[in-house]
Scaffold this motif. Structure first.
Motif, PDB file in Angstrom:
ATOM      1  N   GLU A 113      37.456 -24.308 -16.295  1.00 39.68           N
ATOM      2  CA  GLU A 113      36.358 -23.377 -16.651  1.00 39.68           C
ATOM      3  C   GLU A 113      36.169 -22.376 -15.526  1.00 39.68           C
ATOM      4  O   GLU A 113      36.305 -22.723 -14.286  1.00 39.68           O
ATOM      5  N   GLN A 158      44.598 -15.905 -16.235  1.00 37.58           N
ATOM      6  CA  GLN A 158      45.231 -16.391 -17.620  1.00 37.58           C
ATOM      7  C   GLN A 158      46.613 -16.846 -17.619  1.00 37.58           C
ATOM      8  O   GLN A 158      46.844 -17.719 -18.386  1.00 37.58           O
ATOM      9  N   TRP A 206      47.538 -20.505 -19.174  1.00 37.16           N
ATOM     10  CA  TRP A 206      48.338 -20.736 -20.103  1.00 37.16           C
ATOM     11  C   TRP A 206      49.306 -21.682 -19.544  1.00 37.16           C
ATOM     12  O   TRP A 206      49.827 -22.773 -20.411  1.00 37.16           O
ATOM     13  N   SER A 246      47.945 -25.466 -19.342  1.00 34.25           N
ATOM     14  CA  SER A 246      47.485 -25.902 -20.739  1.00 34.25           C
ATOM     15  C   SER A 246      48.979 -26.163 -21.536  1.00 34.25           C
ATOM     16  O   SER A 246      48.986 -27.237 -22.290  1.00 34.25           O
ATOM     17  N   THR A 297      43.951 -27.795 -24.219  1.00 34.40           N
ATOM     18  CA  THR A 297      43.778 -26.724 -25.125  1.00 34.40           C
ATOM     19  C   THR A 297      43.461 -25.388 -24.564  1.00 34.40           C
ATOM     20  O   THR A 297      42.311 -25.525 -23.819  1.00 34.40           O
ATOM     21  N   LEU A 298      43.810 -24.365 -24.623  1.00 31.36           N
ATOM     22  CA  LEU A 298      43.275 -23.142 -24.167  1.00 31.36           C
ATOM     23  C   LEU A 298      42.364 -22.452 -25.282  1.00 31.36           C
ATOM     24  O   LEU A 298      42.737 -22.211 -26.382  1.00 31.36           O
ATOM     25  N   ARG A 299      41.225 -21.957 -24.564  1.00 28.59           N
ATOM     26  CA  ARG A 299      40.140 -21.625 -25.399  1.00 28.59           C
ATOM     27  C   ARG A 299      39.690 -20.355 -24.790  1.00 28.59           C
ATOM     28  O   ARG A 299      38.764 -20.365 -23.969  1.00 28.59           O
ATOM     29  N   GLY A 300      40.312 -19.272 -24.782  1.00 29.13           N
ATOM     30  CA  GLY A 300      39.864 -17.990 -23.982  1.00 29.13           C
ATOM     31  C   GLY A 300      39.793 -18.187 -22.710  1.00 29.13           C
ATOM     32  O   GLY A 300      41.106 -18.063 -22.191  1.00 29.13           O
ATOM     33  N   ASP A 301      39.044 -18.084 -21.761  1.00 28.32           N
ATOM     34  CA  ASP A 301      39.265 -18.079 -20.441  1.00 28.32           C
ATOM     35  C   ASP A 301      38.814 -19.599 -19.801  1.00 28.32           C
ATOM     36  O   ASP A 301      38.537 -19.800 -18.687  1.00 28.32           O
ATOM     37  N   ARG A 302      38.991 -20.494 -20.616  1.00 31.06           N
ATOM     38  CA  ARG A 302      39.032 -21.904 -20.333  1.00 31.06           C
ATOM     39  C   ARG A 302      39.967 -22.768 -20.905  1.00 31.06           C
ATOM     40  O   ARG A 302      40.620 -22.404 -21.906  1.00 31.06           O
ATOM     41  N   ALA A 303      40.131 -23.886 -20.436  1.00 30.26           N
ATOM     42  CA  ALA A 303      41.103 -24.955 -21.020  1.00 30.26           C
ATOM     43  C   ALA A 303      40.110 -26.204 -21.267  1.00 30.26           C
ATOM     44  O   ALA A 303      39.823 -26.615 -20.164  1.00 30.26           O
ATOM     45  N   GLU A 348      41.082 -31.892 -25.865  1.00 31.29           N
ATOM     46  CA  GLU A 348      40.557 -32.319 -27.024  1.00 31.29           C
ATOM     47  C   GLU A 348      40.419 -33.927 -27.339  1.00 31.29           C
ATOM     48  O   GLU A 348      41.087 -34.615 -26.790  1.00 31.29           O
TER      49      GLU A 348
END
Length: 154
Positions: free
Chosen positions: A96, A131, A135, A138, A145-151, A154
């Motif tokens: 994060e 970024q 990518w 992840s 899982t990549l979610r915007g500016d964080r990984a 799950e």
């Protein structure tokens, strides 16, 4: 550092003010060494002081130009001068954004906090291409899982 085909090296982003601070310290240490050599001190005291000044210079430059992050298929390796941390990809729980000023192997305050291990330890890093780093991390880490500016796991 030379990377193999399955590794990717990410240099640390460098904040201009931190680089200026480190280079300023290098200049002060070099001038200190010159002044000590010219001072009327014993040879032993001069040698010790000059050795400490140049050891400090070497450490600062090694840290400034030797801070980078390597992602392989199994682990993330964080290098900062003489220090190295190895983190298994499957131990990473979350990545994060952070602006924490805590001491870390990062040359910028634009950082990523990597939480890892069973006790959720963390390390702060500052890859120049955040970024792309996220990518790459992840895509190599099952369950992350990549979610915007964080990984996140799950």
């Amino acid at each position: 550092m030379t990377a193999t085909r399955s590794e990717r090296v990410y240099p640390s982003k460098r904040d201009w003010w931190l680089a200026l601070l480190l280079w300023g310290t290098v200049v002060v240490m070099v001038f200190t060494a010159i002044l000590v050599v010219r001072a009327p001190e014993s040879l032993g005291a001069k040698l010790v002081t000059v050795a400490l000044c140049f050891a400090t210079v070497a450490f600062l430059l090694w840290t400034l130009y030797g801070t980078y992050y390597v992602i392989s298929d199994e682990r993330l390796v964080v290098r900062s001068g003489p220090f190295r941390w190895r983190i298994a990809l499957d131990a990473i729980q979350a990545v994060e954004p952070s602006r924490s000023p805590l001491s870390s192997p990062a040359l910028s305050l634009d950082r990523l906090r990597i939480r890892h291990g069973p006790r959720r330890r963390s390390i702060l890093i500052s890859p120049d291409e955040q970024q792309q780093f996220l990518w790459d991390l992840s895509s190599r880490t099952p369950g992350l899982t990549l979610r915007g500016d964080r990984a996140v796991r799950e």
